[in-house]
Write an enzyme that holds these catalytic residues in place. Sequence first.
Site, mmCIF file in Angstrom:
data_model
loop_
_atom_site.group_PDB
_atom_site.id
_atom_site.type_symbol
_atom_site.label_atom_id
_atom_site.label_comp_id
_atom_site.label_asym_id
_atom_site.label_seq_id
_atom_site.Cartn_x
_atom_site.Cartn_y
_atom_site.Cartn_z
ATOM 1 N N GLU A 185 0.394 -13.468 -2.381
ATOM 2 C CA GLU A 185 0.072 -13.293 -3.797
ATOM 3 C C GLU A 185 1.196 -13.840 -4.668
ATOM 4 O O GLU A 185 0.946 -14.526 -5.668
ATOM 5 C CB GLU A 185 -0.171 -11.817 -4.100
ATOM 6 N N SER A 188 0.826 -1.213 0.000
ATOM 7 C CA SER A 188 0.000 0.000 0.000
ATOM 8 C C SER A 188 0.861 1.266 0.000
ATOM 9 O O SER A 188 0.466 2.279 -0.573
ATOM 10 C CB SER A 188 -0.949 -0.006 1.194
ATOM 11 N N LYS A 231 5.964 -7.775 3.193
ATOM 12 C CA LYS A 231 4.517 -7.726 3.443
ATOM 13 C C LYS A 231 3.904 -9.116 3.274
ATOM 14 O O LYS A 231 4.080 -9.766 2.234
ATOM 15 C CB LYS A 231 3.825 -6.772 2.464
#
Length: 166
Positions: free
Chosen positions: A79, A13, A73
């Site tokens: 992912e 982010s 992260k």
Amino acid sequence: MNAPPKVFVSHASEDKQRFVLGFAERLRAAGLDAWLDRWEMLPGDSVVEKLFDEGLAKADAFIVVLSKFSVDKPWVREELNAALMKRVEANLKVVPVVLDDCRVPEALSTTLWERIEDLSNYDASFQRIVGAITGRHEKPPLGTLPAFAQPGAVAIPGLAPADDRV
């Protein structure tokens, strides 16, 4: 007409404003259907379902934006792990884009990545990334061999055609 390639953009982010939003907009302007969480997810949506069942499952390519923020992260790691499995099972194109002087995950150590030094001026890198996803290579066309190098171009009296290869 073929559908445009779907490209999942994985990122931290912290990188969204400084790079990812503009980059994903450029991907879309170049004809690639960039999948970005901000555009695809609404309040109340299941994060897991949206990311993995819709975003990654339908992706033709996966771009992971690696930075000093993203490499550690947990969501980016998840992912990336899912994308690497899909690369093995379904030939998903995985394109690492490195922004900062950061540690590239070991799982990507054998994958060529694109480093972007200047976040405001990266046209050449952008073209390489689009080329990687669309299969376009920046390779000049092949010319014609000189006459002396063409088969049978030089006939030597008294020798068979294949003898001039020695």
